[in-house]
Design a protein around this motif. Structure first.
Motif, PDB file in Angstrom:
ATOM      1  N   THR A  82      -4.826   8.755   0.569  1.00 31.92           N
ATOM      2  CA  THR A  82      -5.988   7.901   0.280  1.00 31.92           C
ATOM      3  C   THR A  82      -5.711   6.845  -0.778  1.00 31.92           C
ATOM      4  OG1 THR A  82      -6.793   9.585  -1.272  1.00 31.92           O
ATOM      5  CG2 THR A  82      -7.699   9.625   0.955  1.00 31.92           C
ATOM      6  N   HIS A  83      -4.503   6.830  -1.341  1.00 30.61           N
ATOM      7  CA  HIS A  83      -4.166   5.834  -2.354  1.00 30.61           C
ATOM      8  C   HIS A  83      -2.779   5.261  -2.057  1.00 30.61           C
ATOM      9  CE1 HIS A  83      -7.512   6.505  -5.153  1.00 30.61           C
ATOM     10  NE2 HIS A  83      -7.397   7.792  -4.844  1.00 30.61           N
ATOM     11  N   GLY A  84      -2.691   3.948  -2.100  1.00 31.81           N
ATOM     12  CA  GLY A  84      -1.389   3.311  -1.978  1.00 31.81           C
ATOM     13  C   GLY A  84      -0.577   3.518  -3.243  1.00 31.81           C
ATOM     14  N   PRO A  85       0.678   3.077  -3.242  1.00 35.59           N
ATOM     15  CA  PRO A  85       1.534   3.306  -4.412  1.00 35.59           C
ATOM     16  C   PRO A  85       1.231   2.382  -5.585  1.00 35.59           C
ATOM     17  CG  PRO A  85       2.733   2.081  -2.750  1.00 35.59           C
ATOM     18  CD  PRO A  85       1.413   2.455  -2.131  1.00 35.59           C
ATOM     19  N   HIS A  86       0.463   1.317  -5.356  1.00 35.62           N
ATOM     20  CA  HIS A  86       0.110   0.383  -6.429  1.00 35.62           C
ATOM     21  C   HIS A  86      -1.406   0.295  -6.571  1.00 35.62           C
ATOM     22  CE1 HIS A  86       4.146  -2.020  -5.945  1.00 35.62           C
ATOM     23  NE2 HIS A  86       4.293  -0.860  -6.564  1.00 35.62           N
ATOM     24  N   TYR A  87      -1.835  -0.122  -7.727  1.00 34.74           N
ATOM     25  CA  TYR A  87      -3.245  -0.431  -7.935  1.00 34.74           C
ATOM     26  C   TYR A  87      -3.336  -1.662  -8.812  1.00 34.74           C
ATOM     27  CZ  TYR A  87      -2.801   1.967 -12.498  1.00 34.74           C
ATOM     28  OH  TYR A  87      -2.424   2.353 -13.757  1.00 34.74           O
ATOM     29  N   GLN A  88      -4.495  -2.316  -8.771  1.00 28.31           N
ATOM     30  CA  GLN A  88      -4.685  -3.592  -9.470  1.00 28.31           C
ATOM     31  C   GLN A  88      -3.569  -4.572  -9.127  1.00 28.31           C
ATOM     32  OE1 GLN A  88      -5.480  -3.056 -13.687  1.00 28.31           O
ATOM     33  NE2 GLN A  88      -6.850  -1.330 -13.294  1.00 28.31           N
ATOM     34  N   GLY A  89      -3.104  -4.496  -7.907  1.00 25.17           N
ATOM     35  CA  GLY A  89      -2.138  -5.468  -7.416  1.00 25.17           C
ATOM     36  C   GLY A  89      -0.687  -5.106  -7.620  1.00 25.17           C
ATOM     37  N   HIS A  90      -0.338  -4.584  -8.817  1.00 26.18           N
ATOM     38  CA  HIS A  90       1.089  -4.410  -9.106  1.00 26.18           C
ATOM     39  C   HIS A  90       1.423  -3.168  -9.925  1.00 26.18           C
ATOM     40  CE1 HIS A  90      -0.460  -6.275 -12.745  1.00 26.18           C
ATOM     41  NE2 HIS A  90       0.595  -5.820 -13.377  1.00 26.18           N
ATOM     42  N   LEU A  91       0.429  -2.471 -10.440  1.00 21.59           N
ATOM     43  CA  LEU A  91       0.706  -1.306 -11.276  1.00 21.59           C
ATOM     44  C   LEU A  91       1.016  -0.092 -10.398  1.00 21.59           C
ATOM     45  CD1 LEU A  91      -2.125  -1.725 -13.939  1.00 21.59           C
ATOM     46  CD2 LEU A  91       0.278  -2.391 -14.139  1.00 21.59           C
ATOM     47  N   SER A  92       2.000   0.717 -10.816  1.00 16.38           N
ATOM     48  CA  SER A  92       2.403   1.863 -10.026  1.00 16.38           C
ATOM     49  C   SER A  92       1.491   3.051 -10.304  1.00 16.38           C
ATOM     50  CB  SER A  92       3.856   2.235 -10.355  1.00 16.38           C
ATOM     51  OG  SER A  92       4.275   3.332  -9.580  1.00 16.38           O
ATOM     52  N   ASP A  93       1.113   3.734  -9.234  1.00 16.68           N
ATOM     53  CA  ASP A  93       0.321   4.968  -9.340  1.00 16.68           C
ATOM     54  C   ASP A  93       1.259   6.100  -9.760  1.00 16.68           C
ATOM     55  OD1 ASP A  93      -1.247   7.204  -9.041  1.00 16.68           O
ATOM     56  OD2 ASP A  93      -1.525   6.989  -6.870  1.00 16.68           O
ATOM     57  N   HIS A  94       1.129   6.532 -11.009  1.00 13.82           N
ATOM     58  CA  HIS A  94       1.996   7.579 -11.544  1.00 13.82           C
ATOM     59  C   HIS A  94       1.442   8.984 -11.335  1.00 13.82           C
ATOM     60  CE1 HIS A  94       3.475   4.094 -13.788  1.00 13.82           C
ATOM     61  NE2 HIS A  94       4.547   4.793 -14.084  1.00 13.82           N
TER      62      HIS A  94
END
Length: 313
Positions: A17-29
């Protein structure tokens, strides 16, 4: 390392349900952070509270594409194809199993290990290390989304035997986004003739990266530490000869952040970045002290693990 179902299932739901990035460029850690925190002893209740808090910063959940790309080659290097690539690697894991999937695809993608500031290779390494298939697929899809790096591979293939790393001279501090500056660094020719393979190569390169962080506490230097660990985990999983890639990627990342001068004998000192990076740093130091039989990493683990397990306090 066995991971309990109460952690595996939320990781699978999260990556669907979540891509690897958020806010365009930040990595989902979050997937990596939860695994690292669990490994260093953080309690389930604290992990669940942390996950709920962390998700508040992410983009709203989305239904990712669940069809593999019509042509795999057309999807590689495109972050917006992540969902399709995730479906592709889920299928490969079901068809081939984990090891054959890794031996089939990782050699084609590993040259991109520095892209997106090491995050794809780190996520893949955590999936491998903790034997979480959903995260192996996520890491491979993320790495494929970043794309291989032919320029770094060419540089890696110039590696020759050496006795020490030839670090580039200091340059401007990182101003542009990491990816933009990194690509320019690799293409510049400034690293030609500097890529070497040392005796006891992986340990020595990893310890230089650790000294860089010990002395500077630079945010991207922390990623050099966690990224070099991740490349080793992935290479070990399939027997990949990564020495040239390790040198080339390390030097490129170091030059990208401005090649700051540092004391190679620098000792670890308490550092506090944020929960997820502190946990990943602690886990990396503990792992590297064991994998590399490294005194500097043992010392670092004793210092940095205190920050990485703070959610249990």
């Amino acid at each position: 390392m066995f991971v309990p179902d109460w952690l595996v299932e939320p990781l699978r739901i999260h990556r669907d349900t979540h891509g690897p990035h958020y806010q365009g460029h930040l990595s989902d850690h979050l997937p990596m952070a939860l695994l690292a925190m669990w490994a260093v002893g953080v309690r389930r209740s604290d992990l669940e509270r942390y996950a709920a808090r962390y998700r508040g910063r992410l983009d709203p959940p989305a239904r990712l594409a669940r069809r593999p790309p019509v042509e795999f080659a057309d999807a590689v290097g495109h972050i917006d194809a992540y969902g399709s690539l995730l479906a592709f690697f889920d299928g490969e894991l079901e068809r081939l199993g984990m090891r054959r999937t890794l031996t089939t695809w990782l050699p084609r993608l590993a040259s991109g290990w520095v892209r997106f500031a090491f995050h794809p290779i780190i996520r893949l390494a955590y999936g491998i290390r903790f034997e979480v298939g959903a995260e192996v697929a996520a890491g491979l899809a993320y790495l494929a989304s970043a794309g291989p790096d032919p320029a770094l591979e060419v540089l890696a293939n110039t590696a020759s035997p050496g006795e020490d790393l030839s670090l580039p001279p200091p340059g401007p501090a990182l101003a542009e986004p990491f990816e933009q500056r990194y690509n320019a660094t690799v293409a510049s020719g400034a690293l030609e003739g500097r890529v070497v393979v040392l005796p006891d190569h992986r340990r020595r390169v990893a310890e230089v990266g650790l000294a860089l962080f010990n002395d500077t506490h630079d945010f991207f230097a922390l990623h050099v530490v966690t990224g070099t660990h991740a490349l080793g985990v992935c290479a070990d999983a399939i027997g990949l000869d990564s020495d040239g890639l390790l040198s080339a990627g390390f030097l490129a990342a170091y030059a990208t952040i401005g090649a700051p001068r540092f004391d190679r004998a620098a000792r670890p000192a308490p550092a506090s970045v944020d929960d997820e990076h502190d946990a990943k740093l602690a886990f990396t130091c503990i792992e590297q002290s064991r994998l590399l039989d490294s005194g500097p990493y043992r010392d670092a683990a004793a210092v940095y693990a205190a920050g990485g397990s703070q959610l249990s306090d």
